[in-house]
Design an enzyme around this catalytic site. Structure first.
Site, PDB file in Angstrom:
ATOM      1  N   ARG A  60       0.857  -1.068  -0.133  1.00 26.00           N
ATOM      2  CA  ARG A  60       0.210  -0.070   0.015  1.00 26.00           C
ATOM      3  C   ARG A  60       0.928   1.299  -0.046  1.00 26.00           C
ATOM      4  O   ARG A  60       2.063   1.307   0.746  1.00 26.00           O
ATOM      5  CB  ARG A  60      -0.990   0.081   1.460  1.00 26.00           C
ATOM      6  CG  ARG A  60      -1.972  -0.728   1.286  1.00 26.00           C
ATOM      7  CD  ARG A  60      -3.184  -0.434   0.237  1.00 26.00           C
ATOM      8  NE  ARG A  60      -4.330  -1.317   0.080  1.00 26.00           N
ATOM      9  CZ  ARG A  60      -4.532  -2.305  -0.872  1.00 26.00           C
ATOM     10  NH1 ARG A  60      -3.644  -2.419  -1.546  1.00 26.00           N
ATOM     11  NH2 ARG A  60      -5.330  -3.029  -0.566  1.00 26.00           N
ATOM     12  N   HIS A 114      -1.334   0.453 -10.093  1.00 24.79           N
ATOM     13  CA  HIS A 114      -1.977  -0.536  -9.177  1.00 24.79           C
ATOM     14  C   HIS A 114      -2.355  -1.789  -9.940  1.00 24.79           C
ATOM     15  O   HIS A 114      -3.518  -2.137  -9.814  1.00 24.79           O
ATOM     16  CB  HIS A 114      -2.898  -0.124  -8.241  1.00 24.79           C
ATOM     17  CG  HIS A 114      -3.351  -0.739  -6.752  1.00 24.79           C
ATOM     18  ND1 HIS A 114      -3.550  -0.111  -5.933  1.00 24.79           N
ATOM     19  CD2 HIS A 114      -3.388  -2.067  -6.756  1.00 24.79           C
ATOM     20  CE1 HIS A 114      -3.845  -0.935  -4.951  1.00 24.79           C
ATOM     21  NE2 HIS A 114      -3.905  -2.060  -5.516  1.00 24.79           N
TER      22      HIS A 114
HETATM   23  C1  GLV Z   1      -5.363  -4.569  -4.151  1.00 27.90           C
HETATM   24  O1  GLV Z   1      -4.712  -3.947  -3.926  1.00 27.90           O
HETATM   25  C2  GLV Z   1      -5.967  -5.681  -3.124  1.00 27.90           C
HETATM   26  O2  GLV Z   1      -5.878  -5.315  -2.019  1.00 27.90           O
HETATM   27  O3  GLV Z   1      -6.327  -6.704  -3.447  1.00 27.90           O
END
Ligand code: GLV
Length: 314
Positions: free
Chosen positions: A229, A277
């Site tokens: 994160r 992401h």
């Molecule tokens: C993606 O970031 C997840 O938490 O699956």
């Protein structure tokens, strides 16, 4: 046992999830919402929520809610929602993202040591200029977070003959890891690493742990990879640390704020790779199958897979 109504919420794939659940023979009543307005109307009747990034303010309206199955691995947004009742079970998807995330990490590492950008540029220019590339073998990787994603990274790093250290909340032993560190030993952990990979969950204890001090303890020329994160790292500190050459580069798939601000200096810093992401996507059919299995367990009052320890935050 009648489990009541399952509310399926996802801004892009909600209907595909519902379809996959029907194909898997899930017989529960399904309500489907693509946006916060539809979710607001449906959430008071929901007994179970299968969701990604459910609007946090709507948990307060979920009077019947007994269980939230997150469609991904990280549940920090759910656990910090003020209206989430203390008795509500929260589960996250486990054992699905390791292979994708590890492939992302090694694609980036191999591209760097084998200088793929350069070889492609030479080919485009029809230039024959041999060079001796670097290699991963013998380099030291540190994996912070030794859950199912971290353990898959360790396994693949070993296949590339890398040395591997690990840091986890408990500091307990993980297979194929040379040296283990606990959360009080970040400075010792990072000091000898060539590559630091973050796979930790975001919790009150991990927010901002990778700060100026930790970054300053990394070796010049080392690489930071964040697939956990964004808020694990203090982004302002990172920009300054990269300017100072410790670490020497970064591969960033996650950011404090997503999408990353077009004005962020990270987009253009030398040695920094920015991706949107994408390292460990939730695959609709696989996540639906995980939920279907968990729902069957829930019906039989058996332990759920991926049950979150709300105090620990993951
Ligand atoms: C993606 O970031 C997840 O938490 O699956």
């Amino acid at each position: 046992m009648d489990v009541g109504t399952v509310l399926v919420y996802d801004r892009r794939e909600a209907e595909a999830y519902a379809q996959a659940l029907r194909e898997l023979g899930v017989s529960a009543r399904l309500a489907v919402a693509f946006d916060p307005e539809a979710a607001r109307a449906l959430v008071p009747e929901a007994d179970i929520l299968l969701a990604w990034r459910f609007p946090p303010e709507l948990y307060a309206l979920a009077r019947r809610l007994r269980w939230v199955q997150c469609m991904g691995a990280g549940v920090e947004d759910i656990l910090s929602a003020p209206g989430l009742g203390p008795e509500v079970l929260v589960t996250r998807v486990v054992d699905q993202f390791g292979p994708s995330i590890a492939e992302y990490v090694f694609a980036e590492l191999l591209a760097r040591v084998r200088r793929l950008d350069e070889t492609r540029a030479l080919q485009r220019a029809r230039l024959w200029r041999p060079f001796v590339a670097d290699r991963l073998a013998g380099r030291r990787m540190g994996v912070a977070g030794l859950g199912s994603i971290g353990r898959e990274l360790v396994r693949k790093a070993r296949a590339f003959d890398m040395a591997v250290d690990g840091l986890s909340r408990t500091g307990s032993h993980a297979h194929l890891v040379d040296r283990h560190f606990g959360p009080d030993a970040w400075l010792e952990f990072v000091a000898e690493l060539d590559v630091l990979v973050l796979t930790l969950p975001l919790t009150p204890a991990t927010r901002g742990v990778v700060d100026a001090q930790v970054l300053g303890a990394m070796r010049p020329g080392s690489l930071l990879v964040n697939v956990g994160r964004g808020a694990l790292v203090r982004e302002e500190d990172l920009v300054r640390a990269l300017d100072a050459g410790r670490p020497g580069g970064a591969v960033l798939d996650v950011f404090e704020r997503e999408p990353l601000d077009p004005a962020s200096p990270l987009w253009e810093m030398p040695g920094v790779t920015v991706t949107p992401h994408v390292s460990g996507p939730s695959r609709t059919r696989e996540v639906a199958a995980f939920f279907a299995e968990n729902l069957a367990r829930y019906r039989r009052s058996q332990p759920l897979m991926g049950l979150v320890d709300r105090a620990a935050g993951y």
